[in-house]
Design an enzyme around this catalytic site. Sequence first.
Site, PDB file in Angstrom:
ATOM      1  N   LYS A  13       0.828  -1.210   0.000  1.00 19.31           N
ATOM      2  CA  LYS A  13       0.000   0.000   0.000  1.00 19.31           C
ATOM      3  C   LYS A  13       0.856   1.251   0.000  1.00 19.31           C
ATOM      4  CE  LYS A  13      -1.997  -1.084   3.916  1.00 19.31           C
ATOM      5  NZ  LYS A  13      -1.380  -2.393   4.202  1.00 19.31           N
ATOM      6  N   ARG A  88      -9.741   1.099   8.216  1.00 17.50           N
ATOM      7  CA  ARG A  88      -9.266  -0.233   8.518  1.00 17.50           C
ATOM      8  C   ARG A  88     -10.299  -1.049   9.259  1.00 17.50           C
ATOM      9  NH1 ARG A  88      -3.472   0.484   8.680  1.00 17.50           N
ATOM     10  NH2 ARG A  88      -2.608  -1.549   9.043  1.00 17.50           N
ATOM     11  N   ARG A 127      11.909  -5.646   4.706  1.00 17.88           N
ATOM     12  CA  ARG A 127      11.548  -4.236   4.507  1.00 17.88           C
ATOM     13  C   ARG A 127      12.474  -3.324   5.306  1.00 17.88           C
ATOM     14  NH1 ARG A 127       5.694  -2.021   5.397  1.00 17.88           N
ATOM     15  NH2 ARG A 127       5.846  -3.076   7.399  1.00 17.88           N
ATOM     16  N   ARG A 160      11.209  -1.736  10.891  1.00 14.53           N
ATOM     17  CA  ARG A 160      10.149  -1.274  11.785  1.00 14.53           C
ATOM     18  C   ARG A 160       9.976  -2.197  12.981  1.00 14.53           C
ATOM     19  NH1 ARG A 160       5.016   0.202   8.098  1.00 14.53           N
ATOM     20  NH2 ARG A 160       3.999  -1.103   9.666  1.00 14.53           N
ATOM     21  N   ARG A 171      -0.636  -9.160  13.032  1.00 21.76           N
ATOM     22  CA  ARG A 171      -1.183  -8.121  12.145  1.00 21.76           C
ATOM     23  C   ARG A 171      -2.001  -8.751  11.020  1.00 21.76           C
ATOM     24  NH1 ARG A 171       4.118  -5.197  10.655  1.00 21.76           N
ATOM     25  NH2 ARG A 171       2.877  -4.016   9.165  1.00 21.76           N
TER      26      ARG A 171
HETATM   27  P1  AP5 Z   1       4.881  -1.650   1.818  1.00 25.43           P
HETATM   28  O1  AP5 Z   1       4.593  -0.776   0.648  1.00 25.43           O
HETATM   29  O2  AP5 Z   1       5.650  -1.099   2.946  1.00 25.43           O
HETATM   30  O3  AP5 Z   1       3.512  -2.344   2.327  1.00 25.43           O
HETATM   31  P2  AP5 Z   1       2.288  -1.755   3.127  1.00 25.43           P
HETATM   32  O4  AP5 Z   1       1.055  -2.394   2.547  1.00 25.43           O
HETATM   33  O5  AP5 Z   1       2.336  -0.278   3.216  1.00 25.43           O
HETATM   34  O6  AP5 Z   1       2.581  -2.455   4.541  1.00 25.43           O
HETATM   35  P3  AP5 Z   1       2.498  -1.839   6.001  1.00 25.43           P
HETATM   36  O7  AP5 Z   1       3.222  -2.827   6.890  1.00 25.43           O
HETATM   37  O8  AP5 Z   1       2.924  -0.442   6.037  1.00 25.43           O
HETATM   38  O9  AP5 Z   1       0.999  -1.972   6.269  1.00 25.43           O
HETATM   39  P4  AP5 Z   1       0.296  -2.008   7.582  1.00 25.43           P
HETATM   40  O10 AP5 Z   1      -1.070  -1.854   7.106  1.00 25.43           O
HETATM   41  O11 AP5 Z   1       0.554  -3.217   8.406  1.00 25.43           O
HETATM   42  O12 AP5 Z   1       1.010  -0.860   8.431  1.00 25.43           O
HETATM   43  P5  AP5 Z   1       0.610   0.658   8.731  1.00 25.43           P
HETATM   44  O13 AP5 Z   1       1.840   1.453   8.769  1.00 25.43           O
HETATM   45  O14 AP5 Z   1      -0.493   1.081   7.862  1.00 25.43           O
HETATM   46  O15 AP5 Z   1       5.625  -2.976   1.246  1.00 25.43           O
HETATM   47  C1  AP5 Z   1       6.059  -3.996   2.123  1.00 25.43           C
HETATM   48  C2  AP5 Z   1       7.440  -4.532   1.678  1.00 25.43           C
HETATM   49  O16 AP5 Z   1       7.307  -5.194   0.422  1.00 25.43           O
HETATM   50  C3  AP5 Z   1       8.487  -3.436   1.455  1.00 25.43           C
HETATM   51  O17 AP5 Z   1       9.743  -3.921   1.842  1.00 25.43           O
HETATM   52  C4  AP5 Z   1       8.437  -3.173  -0.054  1.00 25.43           C
HETATM   53  O18 AP5 Z   1       9.660  -2.681  -0.545  1.00 25.43           O
HETATM   54  C5  AP5 Z   1       8.119  -4.559  -0.580  1.00 25.43           C
HETATM   55  N1  AP5 Z   1       7.314  -4.515  -1.806  1.00 25.43           N
HETATM   56  C6  AP5 Z   1       6.349  -3.609  -2.140  1.00 25.43           C
HETATM   57  N2  AP5 Z   1       5.804  -3.910  -3.347  1.00 25.43           N
HETATM   58  C7  AP5 Z   1       6.439  -5.050  -3.776  1.00 25.43           C
HETATM   59  C8  AP5 Z   1       6.311  -5.856  -4.953  1.00 25.43           C
HETATM   60  N3  AP5 Z   1       5.405  -5.564  -5.906  1.00 25.43           N
HETATM   61  N4  AP5 Z   1       7.106  -6.949  -5.057  1.00 25.43           N
HETATM   62  C9  AP5 Z   1       8.008  -7.252  -4.076  1.00 25.43           C
HETATM   63  N5  AP5 Z   1       8.191  -6.520  -2.951  1.00 25.43           N
HETATM   64  C10 AP5 Z   1       7.403  -5.430  -2.794  1.00 25.43           C
HETATM   65  O19 AP5 Z   1       0.051   0.510  10.207  1.00 25.43           O
HETATM   66  C11 AP5 Z   1       0.871   0.140  11.276  1.00 25.43           C
HETATM   67  C12 AP5 Z   1       0.073   0.037  12.540  1.00 25.43           C
HETATM   68  O20 AP5 Z   1      -0.509   1.326  12.866  1.00 25.43           O
HETATM   69  C13 AP5 Z   1      -1.128  -0.912  12.519  1.00 25.43           C
HETATM   70  O21 AP5 Z   1      -0.745  -2.237  12.804  1.00 25.43           O
HETATM   71  C14 AP5 Z   1      -2.030  -0.290  13.583  1.00 25.43           C
HETATM   72  O22 AP5 Z   1      -1.602  -0.643  14.866  1.00 25.43           O
HETATM   73  C15 AP5 Z   1      -1.804   1.186  13.389  1.00 25.43           C
HETATM   74  N6  AP5 Z   1      -2.775   1.826  12.483  1.00 25.43           N
HETATM   75  C16 AP5 Z   1      -2.492   2.449  11.298  1.00 25.43           C
HETATM   76  N7  AP5 Z   1      -3.613   2.893  10.713  1.00 25.43           N
HETATM   77  C17 AP5 Z   1      -4.631   2.536  11.539  1.00 25.43           C
HETATM   78  C18 AP5 Z   1      -6.033   2.714  11.485  1.00 25.43           C
HETATM   79  N8  AP5 Z   1      -6.639   3.324  10.454  1.00 25.43           N
HETATM   80  N9  AP5 Z   1      -6.767   2.232  12.510  1.00 25.43           N
HETATM   81  C19 AP5 Z   1      -6.204   1.606  13.556  1.00 25.43           C
HETATM   82  N10 AP5 Z   1      -4.886   1.402  13.673  1.00 25.43           N
HETATM   83  C20 AP5 Z   1      -4.096   1.870  12.675  1.00 25.43           C
HETATM   84 MG    MG Z   2       2.664   1.104   4.810  1.00 23.80          MG
END
Ligand code: AP5
Ligand code: MG
Length: 213
Positions: A13, A88, A127, A160, A171
């Site tokens: 994402k 979410r 990552r 991270r 997660r």
């Molecule tokens: P990346 O692009 O980083 O993936 P992502 O989908 O953004 O993954 P996140 O871990 O950031 O998602 P998340 O939803 O768990 O975390 P968030 O920060 O939102 O890609 C992942 C890896 O793959 C990278 O190394 C990248 O280089 C690689 N990659 C990408 N594309 C690729 C491809 N095509 N092929 C191969 N490799 C590839 O949330 C974190 C925490 O915050 C949550 O757990 C929660 O506690 C809290 N939080 C955030 N938002 C909310 C909300 N709205 N409500 C409640 N809690 C929330």
């Molecule tokens: Mg992310």
Amino acid sequence: MKIIMLGAPGAGKGTQALMIAKKYNIPHISTGDIFRANIKEGTELGKKAKSYMDKGELVPDELVVDLVVDRLGMDDAKAGYVLDGFPRTIPQAEALDKALESVGDKVDYAIDIAVPDENIISRMSGRRACVSCGGTYHIVNIPPKKEGICDVCGGKLILRDDDKEETVKNRLSVYHKQTQPLIDYYSRKGILKSVDGTCEMEQVFKSITDILG
Ligand code: AP5
Ligand code: MG
Ligand code: ZN
């Protein structure tokens, strides 16, 4: 253009949202990045959020919704935005719809990046994220030009805290329970677009721009 990114943790994402934001010249709004910035600055919100994030749980809706609604009201978001990591939960989606409706607005696209759970763990352990700009790399798939340093801003790249294997597993299970129902929610509204997230980053981006135009 108002876009929501859906997908499991690690689906890509953030990677795709940054590319979309650049191409369409709209802000990238990531709730995860906002929480991580607050943790780094040691704010009250950051302290509260960290206790949930470290366990791989979601931060309670009431700590997220107002924050996002306020952010969407800022000037730079008038013409559009790409929301990454929000909504979410169904209550978050309903709160977003209500806030947008009250100003005669709506979401245009909900893009789901589909990646099976098997692929997620290795993506997460490889990552590396930039502490300064939030840019994301992968030590094997998408390496930075210089090890440990962000290509874009020269910031330091780190693993991270929530990318440990046990936390990633939690997660994923939280995703299936609380976030996956949003796929049906947006499908019923007729704005869901699904793309295969297992291909290379550029190929995934092409599928997305084919949809957005
Ligand atoms: P990346 O692009 O980083 O993936 P992502 O989908 O953004 O993954 P996140 O871990 O950031 O998602 P998340 O939803 O768990 O975390 P968030 O920060 O939102 O890609 C992942 C890896 O793959 C990278 O190394 C990248 O280089 C690689 N990659 C990408 N594309 C690729 C491809 N095509 N092929 C191969 N490799 C590839 O949330 C974190 C925490 O915050 C949550 O757990 C929660 O506690 C809290 N939080 C955030 N938002 C909310 C909300 N709205 N409500 C409640 N809690 C929330
Ligand atoms: Mg992310
Ligand atoms: Zn950077």
